[in-house]
Design a protein around this motif. Structure first.
Motif, PDB file in Angstrom:
ATOM      1  N   SER A   1       0.811  -1.212   0.000  1.00 33.23           N
ATOM      2  CA  SER A   1       0.000   0.000   0.000  1.00 33.23           C
ATOM      3  C   SER A   1       0.848   1.268   0.000  1.00 33.23           C
ATOM      4  CB  SER A   1      -0.932   0.005   1.215  1.00 33.23           C
ATOM      5  OG  SER A   1      -0.190   0.057   2.424  1.00 33.23           O
ATOM      6  N   LEU A   2       2.169   1.139  -0.112  1.00 36.37           N
ATOM      7  CA  LEU A   2       3.038   2.303  -0.089  1.00 36.37           C
ATOM      8  C   LEU A   2       3.012   3.095  -1.392  1.00 36.37           C
ATOM      9  CD1 LEU A   2       6.228   0.930   1.724  1.00 36.37           C
ATOM     10  CD2 LEU A   2       4.603   2.604   2.590  1.00 36.37           C
ATOM     11  N   PHE A   3       2.409   2.556  -2.429  1.00 32.72           N
ATOM     12  CA  PHE A   3       2.510   3.169  -3.746  1.00 32.72           C
ATOM     13  C   PHE A   3       1.254   3.944  -4.148  1.00 32.72           C
ATOM     14  CE2 PHE A   3       5.133  -0.597  -3.423  1.00 32.72           C
ATOM     15  CZ  PHE A   3       6.370  -0.143  -3.851  1.00 32.72           C
ATOM     16  N   THR A   4       0.137   3.649  -3.509  1.00 31.99           N
ATOM     17  CA  THR A   4      -1.117   4.333  -3.819  1.00 31.99           C
ATOM     18  C   THR A   4      -1.860   4.626  -2.521  1.00 31.99           C
ATOM     19  OG1 THR A   4      -2.282   2.213  -4.010  1.00 31.99           O
ATOM     20  CG2 THR A   4      -1.399   3.185  -6.047  1.00 31.99           C
ATOM     21  N   PRO A   5      -2.719   5.616  -2.516  1.00 31.94           N
ATOM     22  CA  PRO A   5      -2.901   6.669  -3.518  1.00 31.94           C
ATOM     23  C   PRO A   5      -1.759   7.662  -3.448  1.00 31.94           C
ATOM     24  CG  PRO A   5      -4.211   7.162  -1.599  1.00 31.94           C
ATOM     25  CD  PRO A   5      -3.570   5.825  -1.333  1.00 31.94           C
ATOM     26  N   PRO A   6      -1.722   8.681  -4.319  1.00 35.07           N
ATOM     27  CA  PRO A   6      -0.686   9.714  -4.197  1.00 35.07           C
ATOM     28  C   PRO A   6      -0.861  10.490  -2.906  1.00 35.07           C
ATOM     29  CG  PRO A   6      -2.342  10.348  -5.817  1.00 35.07           C
ATOM     30  CD  PRO A   6      -2.627   8.933  -5.453  1.00 35.07           C
ATOM     31  N   LEU A   7       0.098  11.346  -2.615  1.00 37.49           N
ATOM     32  CA  LEU A   7       0.047  12.113  -1.375  1.00 37.49           C
ATOM     33  C   LEU A   7      -1.258  12.882  -1.262  1.00 37.49           C
ATOM     34  CD1 LEU A   7       3.695  13.485  -1.182  1.00 37.49           C
ATOM     35  CD2 LEU A   7       2.702  11.539   0.017  1.00 37.49           C
ATOM     36  N   LEU A   8      -1.799  12.924  -0.043  1.00 44.20           N
ATOM     37  CA  LEU A   8      -3.082  13.554   0.210  1.00 44.20           C
ATOM     38  C   LEU A   8      -2.891  15.029   0.551  1.00 44.20           C
ATOM     39  CD1 LEU A   8      -4.579  10.799   2.535  1.00 44.20           C
ATOM     40  CD2 LEU A   8      -4.443  10.822   0.043  1.00 44.20           C
TER      41      LEU A   8
ATOM     42  N   PHE B   1     -10.646   6.876  -3.194  1.00 41.76           N
ATOM     43  CA  PHE B   1     -10.974   8.222  -2.739  1.00 41.76           C
ATOM     44  C   PHE B   1      -9.948   9.262  -3.189  1.00 41.76           C
ATOM     45  CE2 PHE B   1     -13.782   5.894   0.017  1.00 41.76           C
ATOM     46  CZ  PHE B   1     -14.809   6.775   0.316  1.00 41.76           C
ATOM     47  N   GLU B   2      -9.010   8.845  -4.018  1.00 43.80           N
ATOM     48  CA  GLU B   2      -7.957   9.763  -4.450  1.00 43.80           C
ATOM     49  C   GLU B   2      -8.483  11.112  -4.944  1.00 43.80           C
ATOM     50  OE1 GLU B   2      -4.986  10.472  -8.185  1.00 43.80           O
ATOM     51  OE2 GLU B   2      -5.480   8.396  -7.683  1.00 43.80           O
ATOM     52  N   PRO B   3      -9.496  11.168  -5.824  1.00 41.72           N
ATOM     53  CA  PRO B   3      -9.926  12.479  -6.317  1.00 41.72           C
ATOM     54  C   PRO B   3     -10.386  13.428  -5.213  1.00 41.72           C
ATOM     55  CG  PRO B   3     -10.837  10.726  -7.678  1.00 41.72           C
ATOM     56  CD  PRO B   3     -10.246  10.073  -6.466  1.00 41.72           C
ATOM     57  N   MET B   4     -10.898  12.869  -4.119  1.00 39.61           N
ATOM     58  CA  MET B   4     -11.364  13.728  -3.033  1.00 39.61           C
ATOM     59  C   MET B   4     -10.246  14.069  -2.066  1.00 39.61           C
ATOM     60  SD  MET B   4     -14.515  13.132  -0.409  1.00 39.61           S
ATOM     61  CE  MET B   4     -15.025  14.433   0.717  1.00 39.61           C
ATOM     62  N   LEU B   5      -9.353  13.125  -1.817  1.00 36.70           N
ATOM     63  CA  LEU B   5      -8.338  13.305  -0.795  1.00 36.70           C
ATOM     64  C   LEU B   5      -7.049  13.910  -1.324  1.00 36.70           C
ATOM     65  CD1 LEU B   5      -8.796   9.919   1.102  1.00 36.70           C
ATOM     66  CD2 LEU B   5      -9.783  12.143   1.666  1.00 36.70           C
ATOM     67  N   SER B   6      -6.798  13.765  -2.613  1.00 38.05           N
ATOM     68  CA  SER B   6      -5.567  14.262  -3.213  1.00 38.05           C
ATOM     69  C   SER B   6      -5.898  15.102  -4.441  1.00 38.05           C
ATOM     70  CB  SER B   6      -4.653  13.100  -3.613  1.00 38.05           C
ATOM     71  OG  SER B   6      -3.520  13.568  -4.312  1.00 38.05           O
ATOM     72  N   SER B   7      -5.038  16.080  -4.727  1.00 34.23           N
ATOM     73  CA  SER B   7      -5.229  16.944  -5.902  1.00 34.23           C
ATOM     74  C   SER B   7      -4.136  16.715  -6.936  1.00 34.23           C
ATOM     75  CB  SER B   7      -5.250  18.418  -5.473  1.00 34.23           C
ATOM     76  OG  SER B   7      -6.261  18.663  -4.536  1.00 34.23           O
ATOM     77  N   LYS B   8      -3.539  15.536  -6.936  1.00 31.97           N
ATOM     78  CA  LYS B   8      -2.440  15.267  -7.874  1.00 31.97           C
ATOM     79  C   LYS B   8      -2.900  15.393  -9.325  1.00 31.97           C
ATOM     80  CE  LYS B   8       1.276  12.019  -8.909  1.00 31.97           C
ATOM     81  NZ  LYS B   8       1.087  11.915 -10.358  1.00 31.97           N
TER      82      LYS B   8
END
Length: 662
Positions: free
Chosen positions: A35-42, A532-539
């Motif tokens: 799980s270290l690779f996803t999601p990108p930084l929040l 949840f990446e689109p909500m938690l991260s803006s990468k």
């Protein structure tokens, strides 16, 4: 022979060391490492802390930490030093940022196994390590860059060095204790030695071992502690002195207390009292604070009632075998004469009793401290592993039909069956709820941007780390079908198998099923978390700026820096300049959170814009990109009406530019 007489009693030897570490290694790789690779930084704390390490990695300044070019003085440096070191080795990415958390969890599992193996036996050691790797809390609060896991490892190592140093009389153990305490202080501040002392000193007094205080190397040990912990504090204070004429606890531009006041008074003392400025944190309701630990320690909290019952039933014997002279009487040796090695038995018994006291004192003080102080859900992280270790000892002894001294068990194995029944019922109920959600969303299309399907209930003003959990809605299951199905199957099948094993007296298999069920559930939880990446991260917005913009462009955040901290991190090596913030500099109202105190320094970079400045500069010079979360979008649209060119929108975040894209 005992196993032939009663086939329902399993061997007390437990699995081999090779089998234990093969199992633990597989679970660690599947749950933590993968799980270290996803999601990108929040956004918020995750990418903000990564920005600080990013600055260290590039500037070489390991004394004064900076966030978006602004002094950041509120935290100790060790977690950022580790991240900066890993950036040098692996690059500036999610893996390197979260690797210290994963290694800390592995270290906690190793310490728990080694300590409980020595005090309670092989099976208990295995359960303690499994508890660390498969409990919800340690998993949940290592998804983003906070120092609690590292702090927990260093404090547990200090406690381990302390108790084994007393047992072995080896000075090197005590020097390891002082070094670990110094590193823990560089991780989270002065609570590290306070928490340690709150457990170690009472144990020394209760056991009568305070007379051995010289063996703790108090003078040379404190010197070692200061040699490790003091230099950064001194250098940071010298590099960041008082400016102007600060009065009170609310700084103004050019009049601000330096590092020593801000760090020791504002961040330690006033935070404990709830008077820290700015007030950008919350306090859990009293009942939820305590009940939440049933969640953070789940599924092993199923056996927590048994731990409390054992503690109550042995309350009259708590002091027995604790003191140095216990076990040295003729009667004691006569009572245990049948044992092959009475001296070794006494040593093991004392170690277990003293370990129980030390772990219980440490966990109890930590829990009570944060019940009084301001808190977040994860502040009690250091107490979780000691509690899991105590649970593991009781659980293994119940399965092996042994009491604390290898005698008559204190609890019937019906307690195990009851816990397994609760787990099975909970598994069925949760699986049914997940199944209902999947059925309700069966005809809904898959939506990659789950943020558009969530409510915005603003629980606790989003100041609690779990606030967004309450934003879930029925339609969001359309984006969570895979992890929901995986979790439902695991919770339906795993507890049922465990119940079957438990009723047949195969307790080791039953408890392993609890751990494996939880491991699969955590894997599913991480898959859902990544959705949840689109909500938690803006990468994604950062990628748009990098692909369509120019290095001469400027990035502007309408609101707090933390709103778009992942954009700042991922565009840093492209834009090579800080982000601009539409917010009052050195706000007397506490706006700006982590940037506030540093922004009051007279030499702070001019990155703060007023609405008037933004309106005046918008559309002039090089291209500008503007970011706003949903609460600030109407303000930005009203201010720049007719001059905003929409670029991208994900979840509750919007990105505009000041001229059409080519």
């Amino acid at each position: 022979m005992a196993n032939r007489q009663n086939p329902r009693i399993e061997s007390v030897e437990g699995p081999s060391k090779l089998a234990v570490w093969a199992l633990l290694g597989a679970i660690f790789l599947a749950v933590q490492f993968a799980s270290l690779f996803t999601p990108p930084l929040l956004d918020d704390v995750d990418a903000s802390h990564a920005q600080i390490a990013q600055h260290m990695d590039e500037s070489g300044d390991w004394i004064t930490m900076k966030l978006d070019g602004i002094r950041y003085l509120e935290k100790p440096p060790l977690p950022y030093w580790l991240d900066a070191s890993f950036y040098w080795m692996f690059g500036q990415n999610t893996f390197a940022t979260h690797l210290p958390n994963a290694l800390a969890i592995l270290g906690l599992a190793w310490l728990a196994w080694m300590w409980v193996l020595r005090g309670w036996g092989r099976r208990a050691g295995l359960y303690a390590a499994l508890g660390v790797l498969t409990s919800i809390g340690p998993f949940l609060f290592t998804r983003f860059a906070i120092p609690e896991a590292l702090l927990s490892f260093l404090l547990l190592y200090a406690l381990w060095s302390f108790i084994t140093g007393l047992e072995s009389r080896r000075p090197i153990r005590f020097y390891g204790m002082w070094a670990a305490l110094a590193l823990a202080t560089l991780t989270k501040g002065l609570i590290a030695p306070v928490f340690f002392a709150a457990a170690a000193i009472p144990l020394l007094l209760l056991s009568g071992q305070w007379r051995r205080w010289r063996e703790l190397r108090p003078f040379s040990g404190v010197l070692l502690f200061l040699l490790i912990a003091a230099p950064w504090h001194i250098l940071c204070g010298l590099a960041n002195p008082d400016q102007g004429h600060p009065v009170g606890n609310h700084p103004t531009v050019g009049n601000v207390h330096g590092f020593w006041y801000f760090y020791f008074v504002n961040e330690h003392f006033l935070r404990f009292l709830g008077d820290r400025f700015p007030h950008d944190y919350n306090k859990l309701p009293f009942a939820w604070y305590w009940l939440a630990h049933l969640v953070w320690l789940f599924p092993w909290s199923l056996f927590l009632p048994a731990l409390f019952v054992v503690a109550w039933r042995t309350r009259h014997a708590w002091m027995q075998h604790l003191r140095r002279d216990s076990g040295q009487t003729v009667d004691f040796y006569l009572d245990h004469a049948a044992r092959e090695d009475v001296a070794s038995y006494v040593a093991r018994l004392k170690f277990r009793v003293r370990s129980t006291w030390l772990l219980a004192l440490f966990a109890g003080f930590t829990l009570l401290f944060f019940a009084i102080s301001t808190n977040q859900e994860y502040y009690t992280f250091p107490a979780w592993t000691p509690l899991l270790m105590l649970i593991a000892g009781v659980l293994a002894n119940m399965e092996e039909r042994r009491g604390p001294e290898g005698e008559k068990p204190l609890l019937s194995q019906k307690w195990l069956s009851g816990a397994q029944a609760v787990f099975s019922i909970a598994g069925v109920l949760i699986a049914a709820a997940l199944g209902w959600g999947l059925w309700q969303s069966r005809n809904l299309p898959f939506v990659s941007d789950i943020g558009t399907l969530l409510a915005h209930r603003d629980v606790a003003g989003y100041t609690l780390s779990m606030s967004h959990f309450f934003d879930l809605t029925g339609p969001s299951f359309a984006a969570l079908r895979l992890p929901a199905a995986l979790a439902a199957v695991a919770l339906l099948v795993g507890p049922a198998l465990g119940w079957a094993f438990r009723t047949r007296g195969k307790h080791l298999a039953a408890t392993l099923s609890v751990a494996l069920t939880s491991a699969v559930f955590l894997i599913a939880a991480h898959i859902a978390f990544a959705r949840f990446e689109p909500m938690l991260s803006s990468k994604q917005l950062a990628n748009t700026i990098v692909s369509k913009g120019s290095p001469s462009d400027s990035f502007i955040i309408y609101g707090d820096q933390s709103d778009a901290s992942s954009v700042v991190f991922y565009t840093h090596n492209f834009l090579h300049k800080p982000a601009y913030i539409v917010m009052e500099r050195c706000s007397p109202h506490g706006d700006g959170s982590s940037l506030l105190w540093g922004s009051c320094y007279p030499d702070a970079p001019n990155i703060f814009l007023s609405d008037e400045q933004l309106s005046k500069e918008w559309g002039t010079g090089e291209r500008k990109w503007l970011f706003a979360q949903d609460t600030n979008q109407p303000k930005a649209e009203q201010l720049l009406s007719g001059r905003l060119f929409p670029v991208q929108s994900i979840a509750d975040k919007a990105l505009w530019t000041d001229r059409p894209l080519q």
